[in-house]
Design a protein around this motif. Sequence first.
Motif, PDB file in Angstrom:
ATOM      1  N   GLU A  71       0.808  -1.225   0.000  1.00 40.89           N
ATOM      2  CA  GLU A  71       0.000   0.000   0.000  1.00 40.89           C
ATOM      3  C   GLU A  71       0.840   1.274   0.000  1.00 40.89           C
ATOM      4  O   GLU A  71       0.488   2.246  -0.662  1.00 40.89           O
ATOM      5  CB  GLU A  71      -0.963   0.012   1.190  1.00 40.89           C
ATOM      6  N   GLU A  72       1.952   1.295   0.737  1.00 49.40           N
ATOM      7  CA  GLU A  72       2.780   2.492   0.790  1.00 49.40           C
ATOM      8  C   GLU A  72       3.357   2.826  -0.588  1.00 49.40           C
ATOM      9  O   GLU A  72       3.323   3.970  -1.031  1.00 49.40           O
ATOM     10  CB  GLU A  72       3.916   2.342   1.810  1.00 49.40           C
ATOM     11  N   VAL A  73       3.882   1.821  -1.259  1.00 46.15           N
ATOM     12  CA  VAL A  73       4.457   2.041  -2.589  1.00 46.15           C
ATOM     13  C   VAL A  73       3.351   2.377  -3.579  1.00 46.15           C
ATOM     14  O   VAL A  73       3.495   3.258  -4.427  1.00 46.15           O
ATOM     15  CB  VAL A  73       5.277   0.808  -3.052  1.00 46.15           C
ATOM     16  N   ARG A  74       2.217   1.717  -3.467  1.00 43.71           N
ATOM     17  CA  ARG A  74       1.076   2.010  -4.348  1.00 43.71           C
ATOM     18  C   ARG A  74       0.629   3.464  -4.172  1.00 43.71           C
ATOM     19  O   ARG A  74       0.304   4.143  -5.144  1.00 43.71           O
ATOM     20  CB  ARG A  74      -0.067   1.044  -4.067  1.00 43.71           C
ATOM     21  N   ASP A  75       0.628   3.942  -2.931  1.00 44.04           N
ATOM     22  CA  ASP A  75       0.261   5.338  -2.663  1.00 44.04           C
ATOM     23  C   ASP A  75       1.241   6.299  -3.342  1.00 44.04           C
ATOM     24  O   ASP A  75       0.827   7.318  -3.898  1.00 44.04           O
ATOM     25  CB  ASP A  75       0.210   5.622  -1.159  1.00 44.04           C
ATOM     26  N   ILE A  76       2.530   5.987  -3.276  1.00 48.99           N
ATOM     27  CA  ILE A  76       3.535   6.823  -3.947  1.00 48.99           C
ATOM     28  C   ILE A  76       3.267   6.863  -5.448  1.00 48.99           C
ATOM     29  O   ILE A  76       3.331   7.914  -6.083  1.00 48.99           O
ATOM     30  CB  ILE A  76       4.963   6.318  -3.653  1.00 48.99           C
ATOM     31  N   MET A  77       2.931   5.713  -6.011  1.00 50.65           N
ATOM     32  CA  MET A  77       2.644   5.641  -7.444  1.00 50.65           C
ATOM     33  C   MET A  77       1.422   6.491  -7.787  1.00 50.65           C
ATOM     34  O   MET A  77       1.402   7.189  -8.808  1.00 50.65           O
ATOM     35  CB  MET A  77       2.418   4.192  -7.868  1.00 50.65           C
ATOM     36  N   LYS A  78       0.397   6.465  -6.930  1.00 56.15           N
ATOM     37  CA  LYS A  78      -0.813   7.254  -7.174  1.00 56.15           C
ATOM     38  C   LYS A  78      -0.539   8.747  -7.052  1.00 56.15           C
ATOM     39  O   LYS A  78      -0.979   9.536  -7.881  1.00 56.15           O
ATOM     40  CB  LYS A  78      -1.920   6.842  -6.204  1.00 56.15           C
ATOM     41  N   ILE A  79       0.168   9.139  -6.011  1.00 56.04           N
ATOM     42  CA  ILE A  79       0.452  10.556  -5.770  1.00 56.04           C
ATOM     43  C   ILE A  79       1.238  11.171  -6.930  1.00 56.04           C
ATOM     44  O   ILE A  79       0.993  12.295  -7.329  1.00 56.04           O
ATOM     45  CB  ILE A  79       1.223  10.735  -4.437  1.00 56.04           C
ATOM     46  N   THR A  80       2.173  10.413  -7.464  1.00 56.17           N
ATOM     47  CA  THR A  80       3.006  10.917  -8.557  1.00 56.17           C
ATOM     48  C   THR A  80       2.351  10.768  -9.928  1.00 56.17           C
ATOM     49  O   THR A  80       2.855  11.294 -10.913  1.00 56.17           O
ATOM     50  CB  THR A  80       4.358  10.181  -8.587  1.00 56.17           C
ATOM     51  N   GLY A  81       1.245  10.024  -9.982  1.00 54.27           N
ATOM     52  CA  GLY A  81       0.579   9.788 -11.253  1.00 54.27           C
ATOM     53  C   GLY A  81       1.182   8.644 -12.050  1.00 54.27           C
ATOM     54  O   GLY A  81       0.739   8.343 -13.155  1.00 54.27           O
ATOM     55  N   PHE A  82       2.171   7.982 -11.503  1.00 51.03           N
ATOM     56  CA  PHE A  82       2.826   6.885 -12.203  1.00 51.03           C
ATOM     57  C   PHE A  82       1.909   5.671 -12.348  1.00 51.03           C
ATOM     58  O   PHE A  82       2.142   4.827 -13.195  1.00 51.03           O
ATOM     59  CB  PHE A  82       4.113   6.473 -11.474  1.00 51.03           C
TER      60      PHE A  82
END
Length: 101
Positions: A71-82
């Motif tokens: 979830e933490e890495v997924r959140d980073i991906m979402k925040i950056t739009g990646f």
Amino acid sequence: MEIYKLGEELDSFNHREVQEGISAILEKGCSTVLDMTACKYISSTGLRVLLYSKKVAASKGLQFCLVGMNEEVRDIMKITGFNNFFDFFDTMDECLKVIKD
């Protein structure tokens, strides 16, 4: 198709090693599955590795998929739009049903 397994982090300390490993797979003409089940942190440098790898795979007509993201890495991906650039799968079995190669 080949699987590249990430360690606990993808950051400025190991990005070259990871990029070289993924590039070696892509150079063989193989689609790549990035097993992220152990990865707990990804930095902006790590995100660039993923984006570059995706672009190289696409230019060769290959797939580049991400599996097992926490979830933490997924959140980073979402925040950056990646998250808009990658195919994500929760399990390896789900990915292997979809990936061609």
